[in-house]
Write a protein that holds these residues in place. Structure first.
Motif, short mmCIF file in Angstrom:
data_model
loop_
_atom_site.label_atom_id
_atom_site.label_comp_id
_atom_site.label_asym_id
_atom_site.label_seq_id
_atom_site.Cartn_x
_atom_site.Cartn_y
_atom_site.Cartn_z
N LEU A 248 49.20 34.36 43.04
CA LEU A 248 49.27 34.50 44.49
C LEU A 248 50.66 34.99 44.86
N VAL A 249 50.74 36.12 45.54
CA VAL A 249 52.01 36.75 45.88
C VAL A 249 52.24 36.58 47.38
N ILE A 250 53.44 36.09 47.73
CA ILE A 250 53.82 35.93 49.13
C ILE A 250 55.13 36.67 49.36
N ASP A 251 55.44 36.95 50.64
CA ASP A 251 56.69 37.64 50.95
C ASP A 251 57.78 36.63 51.26
N ASP A 252 58.90 37.11 51.78
CA ASP A 252 60.05 36.23 52.03
C ASP A 252 59.72 35.10 52.98
N ASP A 253 58.86 35.36 53.96
CA ASP A 253 58.58 34.37 55.01
C ASP A 253 57.31 33.58 54.79
N GLY A 254 56.65 33.73 53.64
CA GLY A 254 55.46 32.94 53.35
C GLY A 254 54.15 33.60 53.72
N ASP A 255 54.18 34.85 54.13
CA ASP A 255 52.94 35.58 54.40
C ASP A 255 52.30 36.01 53.08
N ILE A 256 50.98 35.87 53.00
CA ILE A 256 50.26 36.22 51.78
C ILE A 256 50.18 37.74 51.66
N VAL A 257 50.64 38.27 50.52
CA VAL A 257 50.58 39.70 50.25
C VAL A 257 49.27 40.03 49.54
N LYS A 258 48.99 39.34 48.45
CA LYS A 258 47.74 39.55 47.72
C LYS A 258 47.55 38.41 46.73
N MET A 259 46.32 38.32 46.19
CA MET A 259 46.03 37.36 45.13
C MET A 259 45.01 37.96 44.19
N VAL A 260 45.22 37.71 42.91
CA VAL A 260 44.32 38.18 41.86
C VAL A 260 43.99 37.01 40.95
N VAL A 261 42.70 36.83 40.67
CA VAL A 261 42.24 35.79 39.74
C VAL A 261 41.55 36.48 38.57
N GLN A 262 41.93 36.09 37.37
CA GLN A 262 41.37 36.69 36.16
C GLN A 262 40.54 35.65 35.41
N GLY A 263 39.29 36.00 35.15
CA GLY A 263 38.40 35.13 34.39
C GLY A 263 37.93 35.80 33.12
N GLU A 264 36.90 35.23 32.51
CA GLU A 264 36.39 35.80 31.26
C GLU A 264 35.79 37.19 31.46
N ASN A 265 35.24 37.42 32.64
CA ASN A 265 34.57 38.70 32.92
C ASN A 265 35.41 39.62 33.80
N GLY A 266 36.73 39.45 33.76
CA GLY A 266 37.59 40.29 34.58
C GLY A 266 38.00 39.58 35.87
N GLN A 267 38.24 40.36 36.91
CA GLN A 267 38.70 39.80 38.17
C GLN A 267 37.60 38.99 38.83
N ASP A 268 38.02 37.82 39.36
CA ASP A 268 37.09 36.91 40.01
C ASP A 268 37.42 36.88 41.50
N ARG A 269 36.77 37.73 42.26
CA ARG A 269 37.03 37.80 43.70
C ARG A 269 36.46 36.60 44.44
N GLU A 270 35.43 35.99 43.90
CA GLU A 270 34.85 34.81 44.54
C GLU A 270 35.83 33.65 44.53
N ALA A 271 36.58 33.50 43.44
CA ALA A 271 37.58 32.44 43.36
C ALA A 271 38.69 32.68 44.38
N VAL A 272 39.06 33.95 44.58
CA VAL A 272 40.06 34.28 45.59
C VAL A 272 39.56 33.90 46.98
N ARG A 273 38.29 34.23 47.25
CA ARG A 273 37.72 33.92 48.56
C ARG A 273 37.66 32.42 48.79
N GLN A 274 37.31 31.65 47.76
CA GLN A 274 37.22 30.20 47.91
C GLN A 274 38.58 29.56 48.11
N LEU A 275 39.62 30.13 47.49
CA LEU A 275 40.94 29.52 47.59
C LEU A 275 41.65 29.87 48.89
#
Length: 292
Positions: A248-275
């Motif tokens: 999870l990447v944030i900027d200087d002030d705590g705003d979320i820039v992006k997040m990437v979750v990696q699972g067995e089958n590659g990127q897990d966008r559902e985990a990002v949505r849940q978190l």
């Protein structure tokens, strides 16, 4: 407030007693802190002080209550502490002079010190210090001599921008130093860094990682670790019990820039949505974890 405890049926009677004793000790420490806070609030109130002074004044000097004198002394001590806290909160950047004992020190050993106050969770942290001297001959330009600023803070870049060295004689572009802006910019970076570090602790607490008694239910996939992935605390590492890992990447002030979750089958966008869902700031992720 009683602490909820999740116990496994496999725990022995001795383990259950140890857990109960540990919980009781936590409650005792919390009650002691609350008692100390309430006592300090009462003893510094004007009405309480007047009652103590009236009681002490009605008695002669020989029979004056030592307890009243002790209470008045504690009230004065607490008032002095409140005044100090008020000063530290309002004057977050202060200056002082230091004399360098080195006989070969530049500028006769004269050093200007900057003290930076930073608060976190209603508590003052250990102040940060920056020492400045004047090593340039025939110039009042300052240079950083010593400091206690964390390495993750871009101190050299801030100094290069606001405390540039004096220009050469043939240099037309003369840059002036701005000590006030330098101090304000540096303190802003210190506060940002502390806030980012503190929010990682809040995330761990919201995910139940700070509780020793909490245990995941059998077969349930849960977050098992949240930690800083870099020195600046701008990247947060998240790991799940099923082996997935995210960044999870944030900027200087705590705003979320992006997040990437990696699972067995590659990127897990559902985990990002849940978190994070539709969260725009890291504090909103903390609230989502608390509600789950």
């Amino acid at each position: 407030m009683a602490t909820e405890e999740i116990q496994s049926p496999e725990l022995s009677v001795a383990d259950q007693l140890d857990n109960e004793i540990a919980n009781l000790r936590v409650q005792v420490d919390s009650i002691k802190r609350e008692l100390k806070l309430q006592t300090a609030t009462l003893i510094t109130s004007e009405s309480t002080r007047q009652i103590i002074q009236d009681d002490s004044g009605r008695k002669s000097r020989q029979t004056r209550s030592s307890r009243s004198q002790e209470l008045l002394a504690k009230a004065d001590e607490q008032n002095a502490h409140k005044q100090q806290c008020l000063y530290r909160a309002c004057a977050s950047i202060t200056t002082f002079k230091v004399s360098d004992p080195d006989p070969n020190a530049v500028d006769g050993g004269n050093v200007l010190g900057l003290r930076f106050e930073v608060m976190s969770k209603s508590r003052f942290l250990r102040p940060y210090y920056v020492m400045l001297n004047r090593p340039y001959p025939n110039s009042r330009y300052l240079r950083i001599h010593r400091h206690t600023v964390p390495q993750s803070i871009p101190l050299s870049g801030i100094a290069a921008r606001y405390l540039p060295p004096p220009a050469a004689k043939d240099d037309v572009d003369v840059k002036k130093q701005d000590l006030t802006t330098f101090a304000r910019t540096l303190r802003r970076e210190l506060v940002r860094h502390q806030n980012r570090s503190a929010v990682i602790g809040d995330l761990r607490k919201s995910a139940g990682l700070e509780s020793k008694d909490a245990k995941a239910k059998e077969g349930e996939v849960s977050v098992v670790d949240i930690s800083a992935a870099d020195a600046q605390a701008k990247q947060i590492r998240v790991e799940w019990s099923d082996g997935r890992s995210g960044r999870l990447v944030i900027d200087d002030d705590g705003d979320i820039v992006k997040m990437v979750v990696q699972g067995e089958n590659g990127q897990d966008r559902e985990a990002v949505r849940q978190l994070i869902g539709g969260s725009a700031r890291i504090e909103e992720v903390t609230k989502r974890l608390e509600s789950t």
